[in-house]
Design a protein around this motif. Sequence first.
Motif: not given
Length: 167
Positions: A94-98, A46-50, A14-17
């Motif tokens: 439309x990214x998920x907004x943290x 978590x190992x699932x995020x970049x 999952x790409x976190x901008x």
Amino acid sequence: MGEGGGGEVYEKIIIVGVCVMEKKVKCGSEAFSAPMRQILDRIKAFGEFEILYFGDKVILEDPIESWPVCDCLIAFYSSGFPLEKAEAYADLRKPFLVNELEPQHLLHDRRKVYERLKMFGISVPRYALVNREAPYQELDYFIEDEDYVEVHGNLFWKPFVEKPVDG
């Protein structure tokens, strides 16, 4: 995890901008300040995020259509940050907004921040508002003495911190 067409299992990264002005996240020559590094390190653990950092050039100069595409977006307002541009990017991609973007407009006005804090029962420092149309404007509710200022009958002994509404 997902499953490919041939039955193989794969993990989706999952790409976190991170859409934040450099002055908000940098600490001297370090890429990220200690608090920002803590946040990002915890996410990466978590190992699932970049983590994909946008940077000032992208945020300030590039059109939103050429901003990196991400699955999730973290955006923090600071002075000079183009909040409307970040909102337009979020509407486009439309990214998920943290963290929500629209409520960050509140941060442009200290009076609104204090009002919101009080609304939720959160204490705020003792303060007074002095609204001037021009510097050194005479106001009937403001008196300045050598040792204090008086605003609407409330004394504030010097020294004190004077802050702009948008600071």
